[in-house]
Write an enzyme that holds these catalytic residues in place. Structure first.
Site, PDB file in Angstrom:
ATOM      1  N   TRP A  92       0.813  -1.231   0.000  1.00 34.93           N
ATOM      2  CA  TRP A  92       0.000   0.000   0.000  1.00 34.93           C
ATOM      3  C   TRP A  92       0.840   1.273   0.000  1.00 34.93           C
ATOM      4  O   TRP A  92       0.468   2.269   0.607  1.00 34.93           O
ATOM      5  CB  TRP A  92      -0.966   0.004   1.197  1.00 34.93           C
ATOM      6  CG  TRP A  92      -1.674  -1.277   1.400  1.00 34.93           C
ATOM      7  CD1 TRP A  92      -2.596  -1.851   0.574  1.00 34.93           C
ATOM      8  CD2 TRP A  92      -1.525  -2.184   2.496  1.00 34.93           C
ATOM      9  NE1 TRP A  92      -3.028  -3.049   1.085  1.00 34.93           N
ATOM     10  CE2 TRP A  92      -2.376  -3.281   2.261  1.00 34.93           C
ATOM     11  CE3 TRP A  92      -0.746  -2.183   3.649  1.00 34.93           C
ATOM     12  CZ2 TRP A  92      -2.482  -4.362   3.122  1.00 34.93           C
ATOM     13  CZ3 TRP A  92      -0.845  -3.262   4.514  1.00 34.93           C
ATOM     14  CH2 TRP A  92      -1.702  -4.324   4.254  1.00 34.93           C
ATOM     15  N   HIS A  93       1.959   1.255  -0.700  1.00 36.98           N
ATOM     16  CA  HIS A  93       2.821   2.432  -0.763  1.00 36.98           C
ATOM     17  C   HIS A  93       2.832   3.029  -2.173  1.00 36.98           C
ATOM     18  O   HIS A  93       3.874   3.469  -2.659  1.00 36.98           O
ATOM     19  CB  HIS A  93       4.248   2.081  -0.326  1.00 36.98           C
ATOM     20  CG  HIS A  93       4.351   1.685   1.111  1.00 36.98           C
ATOM     21  ND1 HIS A  93       5.494   1.145   1.662  1.00 36.98           N
ATOM     22  CD2 HIS A  93       3.444   1.750   2.118  1.00 36.98           C
ATOM     23  CE1 HIS A  93       5.286   0.880   2.946  1.00 36.98           C
ATOM     24  NE2 HIS A  93       4.053   1.234   3.243  1.00 36.98           N
ATOM     25  N   TYR A  94       1.687   3.036  -2.826  1.00 32.15           N
ATOM     26  CA  TYR A  94       1.620   3.608  -4.173  1.00 32.15           C
ATOM     27  C   TYR A  94       1.779   5.121  -4.112  1.00 32.15           C
ATOM     28  O   TYR A  94       1.464   5.762  -3.110  1.00 32.15           O
ATOM     29  CB  TYR A  94       0.319   3.202  -4.872  1.00 32.15           C
ATOM     30  CG  TYR A  94      -0.931   3.408  -4.060  1.00 32.15           C
ATOM     31  CD1 TYR A  94      -1.580   4.638  -4.040  1.00 32.15           C
ATOM     32  CD2 TYR A  94      -1.490   2.367  -3.313  1.00 32.15           C
ATOM     33  CE1 TYR A  94      -2.727   4.833  -3.308  1.00 32.15           C
ATOM     34  CE2 TYR A  94      -2.633   2.547  -2.572  1.00 32.15           C
ATOM     35  CZ  TYR A  94      -3.254   3.782  -2.566  1.00 32.15           C
ATOM     36  OH  TYR A  94      -4.392   3.982  -1.821  1.00 32.15           O
TER      37      TYR A  94
END
Length: 580
Positions: free
Chosen positions: A514-516
């Site tokens: 979830w580090h977009y």
């Protein structure tokens, strides 16, 4: 008679519910005087604001608190409050919010066109409410590349840390990883530190010793309640521009409340007043496009009136790919999320997660951040990870062998992937997720780094530290492989000396951490002060402006960025004499 009694009962129940709801609102307003529901907004009573911040997330909350010290600030947050939400507040419930698909869930699921299931925050406090809690600053090289003022950066990080961050009490699974990393050669040991340093370290956490989560929403308490208004369930649909001048400038926003009613909020007429988008790497480019800033052809296709033709909006999207290995253990190990980390010079980060959680209705066993409980389905190749596949899994998960939940994960993630993708609108409905493509492992260097990371995990698993934790020889390899198919978990590949096989393993088991980021890059969509190119009185302050994700987890730097930009804007307007 029965019908009348039924009607009376429903009436009493409605009164009770309304009373409880009213009391809840009163308590919220007393403890958090700046919080209100969006339906309370009255354009007739509202004066113009100095700043309207779209998105009360990781950057938006510290930014709003800082600007409110001197100016009137309105924050419009599409989600609800994290306060009192047990699924947000407690570590043991971490997976439940991510698995919740209801309209009021603090997370909104989406599946990229690559087939990787992901989530975007939909709650005050943003990603700090649904993440694994790890806190680690950006590297000095990241700060330098941003052109940030180092003195102001070093003021802004501690401001966040004093309020919501601490060092963790290291859990057994995290001790095992720390020792395993060092034994495998990921050294030196840098101890407990917020800094980004090569080797092995223990990072900070936003969970306290009782497992209670502190979020960016807590930072709002540092603001001036007389100047700060935060509206919950306020979904901004578009930015309103004055297009009669040679250069269009933002004057306000159109938003809908929790009942679907539309409202308009406006800025002061003064030239310093601004709209600031802080809606994240998906929300900010999506809102720019819906407001008429983006590629002309794409906007014409959806009949969105063009305000600024900019081909780069929504482009350059990246996500740090993650792959995980499940380690069965001899017994249950205390639950933990990310605490220890190995930072390699190859650009692979090694972390770990394990445990089980419990909800009010039943026990939900899970594998931390790789759990199929949150829909990762990591043993199914990406192109087969459809909504239907997730639903099939949900119906059969009770058949998973109990042994599959006795253990934990070691994971590796690629830092700064060179593979890039894009975001594209499906329609003009702000509630619809855009089509998002990340192109995981399209660049060969990303694949090489993944292979390096998996081989590093193999070394860790073979250390004395993990041989003491792992299952004994009574578990044959065939039993483990059969369990992996039924349980939807990953084990170390058989042939780690075969680069081609490992590359395929990386492709087939890729998931997200979830580090977009990206979509509003500096120099292409915004300038170095995050002002939107081609328009006035409009900025973007969030991770959509990043070309790479900072540190081992971006939340520290994104919160710092909110504080940093707030201070910078105050000093530009008021000068040092203002004492900010």
């Amino acid at each position: 008679m029965a019908a009348n009694f039924g009607e009376l009962f429903l009436t009493i129940l409605l009164i009770v519910c309304l009373t409880v709801s009213s009391q809840g609102r009163e308590m919220m307003e007393k403890k958090y005087p700046y919080l209100r529901l969006a339906s309370s907004f009255s354009s007739a009573k509202a004066r113009g604001y100095d700043y309207i911040i779209v998105g009360g997330g990781t950057a938006g909350c510290p930014l709003a608190a800082t600007l409110s010290e001197k100016y009137r600030v309105l924050v419009l947050e599409r989600g609800g409050s994290p306060h009192g939400n047990l699924n947000v507040s407690y570590l043991q419930n971490f997976h439940i919010s991510l698995a919740d698909t209801s309209p009021k869930s603090p997370s909104q699921a989406f599946i990229s066109t690559d087939g990787v299931i992901n989530a975007r925050a939909r709650v005050l406090g943003g990603g700090t409410c649904i993440n694994a809690g790890f806190y680690s600053r950006a590297s000095p090289s990241f700060v330098m590349a941003k052109g940030w003022n180092l003195e102001l950066v070093n003021e802004s990080y501690p401001w966040v840390e004093k309020q919501i961050v601490q060092f963790p009490e290291l859990a057994p699974w995290q001790v095992a990883l720390k020792n395993g990393l060092l034994e495998a050669g990921v050294s030196p040991f840098n101890g407990y530190t917020f800094d980004h340093i090569y080797g092995t370290k223990i990072g900070g956490t936003i969970f306290d010793k009782n497992g209670f989560r502190h979020t960016a929403a807590d930072l709002l308490a540092a603001g001036n309640p007389k100047n700060l208004r935060v509206l919950l369930h306020a979904t901004v649909q578009k930015i309103i521009f004055n297009t009669r001048s040679p250069r269009p400038y933002a004057v306000g926003v159109l938003f809908k409340d929790e009942n679907g009613r539309r409202h308009k909020a406006f800025l002061h007429a003064g030239r310093h007043s601004e709209i600031i988008l802080s809606s994240g790497a998906i929300g900010s480019p999506q809102l720019l496009l819906l407001s008429g800033i983006g590629p002309k052809q794409d906007l014409q296709r959806l009949r969105v009136p063009l305000v600024v033709n900019n081909e780069f909006v929504g482009k350059g999207m990246s996500d740090n790919p993650m792959n995980t290995i499940f380690i069965p253990t001899k017994g249950h190990v205390e639950q933990s999320l990310i605490q220890s980390v190995g930072i390699t010079k190859m650009g692979s980060f090694i972390e770990a997660s394990n445990g089980f959680g419990q909800s009010s209705d039943s026990i939900h066993w899970h594998h931390g951040i790789s759990s199929a409980e949150i829909g990762q389905l990591s043993t199914i190749p990406p192109k087969l990870r459809t909504l239907e596949a997730a639903q099939r899994y949900a119906k059969t998960k009770h058949e998973i062998p109990r042994e599959a939940f006795q253990g934990g994960f070691i994971l590796e993630k690629i830092d700064g992937p060179l593979s890039r993708g894009h975001l594209q609108l499906i329609n003009t409905d702000i509630d619809t997720n855009p089509n998002i493509t990340f192109n995981y492992f399209k660049h060969p260097r990303d694949l090489r780094r993944c292979v390096y990371g998996i081989r590093t995990i193999e070394k860790i698993i073979n250390t004395n530290q993990f041989s003491n934790l792992a299952e004994d020889d009574s578990y044959t390899i065939n039993m483990l492989l059969n369990m992996s198919v039924k349980a939807n978990v990953n084990f170390i590949p058989k042939h780690t000396n075969d680069t081609v096989s490992l590359e395929q393993f990386c492709r087939d088991t890729v998931i997200t951490i979830w580090h977009y980021h990206g979509g509003c890059h500096v120099g292409k969509v915004v300038d170095r002060d995050y002002r939107v190119l081609g328009a006035s009185r409009l900025r973007v302050v969030d991770g959509s402006t990043f070309a790479t994700s900072p540190g081992t987890n971006p939340q520290a730097t994104v919160m710092m960025m909110g504080r940093y930009m707030g201070l910078k804007m105050l000093r530009e307007r008021l000068g040092r004499r203002a004492g900010v």
